[in-house]
Design an enzyme around this catalytic site. Structure first.
Site, PDB file in Angstrom:
ATOM      1  N   ASP A 256      -0.593   6.681 -11.204  1.00  0.00           N
ATOM      2  CA  ASP A 256      -0.411   5.356 -11.800  1.00  0.00           C
ATOM      3  C   ASP A 256       0.386   4.381 -10.944  1.00  0.00           C
ATOM      4  OD1 ASP A 256       1.881   6.828 -12.072  1.00  0.00           O
ATOM      5  OD2 ASP A 256       2.332   6.167 -14.111  1.00  0.00           O
ATOM      6  N   GLU A 257       0.733   4.763  -9.725  1.00  0.00           N
ATOM      7  CA  GLU A 257       1.518   3.881  -8.860  1.00  0.00           C
ATOM      8  C   GLU A 257       0.871   3.774  -7.491  1.00  0.00           C
ATOM      9  OE1 GLU A 257       5.830   4.451  -8.840  1.00  0.00           O
ATOM     10  OE2 GLU A 257       5.596   5.877 -10.482  1.00  0.00           O
TER      11      GLU A 257
ATOM     12  N   ASP B 285       2.751  -0.572 -10.623  1.00  0.00           N
ATOM     13  CA  ASP B 285       3.054   0.517 -11.546  1.00  0.00           C
ATOM     14  C   ASP B 285       2.372   0.232 -12.882  1.00  0.00           C
ATOM     15  OD1 ASP B 285       4.099   2.591 -13.008  1.00  0.00           O
ATOM     16  OD2 ASP B 285       6.200   2.058 -12.704  1.00  0.00           O
TER      17      ASP B 285
END
Length: 427
Positions: free
Chosen positions: A125-126, A29
């Site tokens: 973003d993960e 993350d």
């Protein structure tokens, strides 16, 4: 949330695992991603409180990301711009630049690819990364090896991109995601088979993925407040109260999450197609919600048809004015019909939203792809020639050439960029 697994499959997996066949899954993350990218592009922002916010005039004016300095002043994701300025009157506000965020996201994923081929993205973003084979080669204690590998990835991301990342290490996707949230920023957290009960079972049940407001309300009535409460229930009782989702919840609370991490190159396309929007004002009537669902369903089905694909799962995402949210899904015969997807999306909305509501964001997603050429036409797709005609006209003259009356009437909430660069981020 892909499928439901038979308990016999769980037992077979755990017997194998007890013989040493552990999975080691990372959840990565990127910390304060949008804000971190802005600080790289404009280095002076690193030394002052700053936040990335949506367009205030379009009612997207909330904090999407903030740096650590802003966080110290109490600025939180979801705050309005005015709230953020009230907490810190000299905070620097920047609008989103999705093109730049996508570039940085791709750079980070290229680092992940040095360690694994199974990399499943979850938004921009993960990502989940399956390093089971690599960890097994690194040593007998695969979770210790997993932490070393996670630290290598974390350090590579920081040195090569300037971004920081928090990584969770565990034996399934559910627990690795929970682990990545436990230490931030720039940290690694390990949850192994030996200690997951002492760590995970203390967490509030709402921390589990896909436990929304309504589900949490049902669980509260059942006196299920933390993950351990759910894990100690009988699986059949959970099913009685919450249907198949109750079984899934019990499975995940007990560590029975066998969902695989997808291959990064498994797709010449993404595993899902989704689109969502935040409206200029709260939606309070079904007509308004329909006016937003129409262009969303048009967007995802147009994309399906452009890829010669059909989908067998439809999801709807709802975020209320108090920022609580839920995602619900349903199965269908493979389809790329706008009408069919819209009908299913409306049915999900009606089944899960009460009579009185204030909704600020709506999203639609489709997945479970198959090639349209290999699928026989089904009864729900009888209007597909209409879709093809509309695709041709809109492709030539633009989206505004033909519109449904409902969206014309509610133009303020139904007119948005359906082809935004963030179009395919998962909901």
């Amino acid at each position: 949330m892909k499928g439901y697994y038979d308990i016999e499959e769980y037992e077979a997996y755990y017997r194998a695992r007890d013989n040493g066949a552990y999975r080691v899954i990372l959840h990565s993350d990127l910390n304060n991603f949008f804000a971190s990218v802005e600080c790289i592009l404009e280095p002076r922002l690193k030394n002052i409180p700053m936040a990335v916010c949506g367009d205030e005039e379009l009612r997207h004016g909330i904090v999407l990301a903030k740096n650590e300095l802003a966080k110290r002043y109490g600025v939180r994701t979801g705050d309005t711009i005015s709230d953020a300025k009230r907490k810190c009157d000299f905070i620097a506000i920047r609008k989103t630049r999705y093109d730049e965020y996508v570039k940085q996201s791709v750079r980070v994923r290229e680092i992940y690819l040095r360690y694994a081929t199974r990399i499943e993205t979850f938004g921009i973003d993960e990502a989940w990364i399956d390093i089971s084979a690599l960890a097994a080669r690194r040593g007998k204690d695969v979770f210790a090896a997993g932490k070393i590998i996670a630290d290598e990835i974390r350090n590579a991301v920081k040195s090569e991109t300037g971004l920081t990342v928090s990584i969770g290490v565990s034996f399934n996707k559910t627990f690795s995601k929970l682990a990545s949230d436990m230490k931030k920023p720039d940290a690694v957290t390990v949850i192994s088979y030996n200690d997951y009960q002492s760590i995970i079972w203390k967490m509030p049940i709402r921390e589990l993925l896909f436990v929304g407001r309504k589900t949490n309300e049902v669980l509260k009535k059942l006196k299920i407040q933390n993950v351990g409460d759910a894990a100690r229930q009988k699986r059949a009782d959970m099913k009685n109260h919450l249907g198949k989702f109750g079984e899934l919840l019990w499975d995940r609370a007990n560590g029975y999450d066998l969902s695989p991490v997808s291959y990064y190159h498994n797709t010449d396309e993404t595993k899902s197609i989704s689109n969502s929007t935040t409206t200029p004002h709260d939606l309070t009537t079904e007509e308004e919600v329909t006016s937003v669902l129409i262009p969303l369903c048009e967007a995802v089905t147009e994309e399906l048809r452009s890829r010669s694909k059909k989908a067998s799962t439809v999801k709807v995402y709802i975020k209320y004015s108090d920022f609580s949210s839920f995602i619900k899904q349903t199965k269908t015969l493979p389809t790329n019909s706008t009408k069919r997807v819209l009908d299913l999306a409306l049915a999900l909305f009606r089944e899960n939203v009460g009579e009185f509501f204030c909704i600020r964001s709506v999203g639609v997603s489709v997945e479970g792809f198959s090639d349209s050429a290999s699928e026989q036409e089904n009864i729900f797709d009888i209007k597909s020639p209409v879709d093809k005609t509309l695709d041709l006209l809109r492709g030539k003259y633009g989206d505004d050439v033909i519109k449904r009356g409902c969206t014309v009437k509610n133009k303020a909430i139904s007119s948005f960029d359906k082809k935004h660069v963030a179009f395919n981020s998962n909901i």
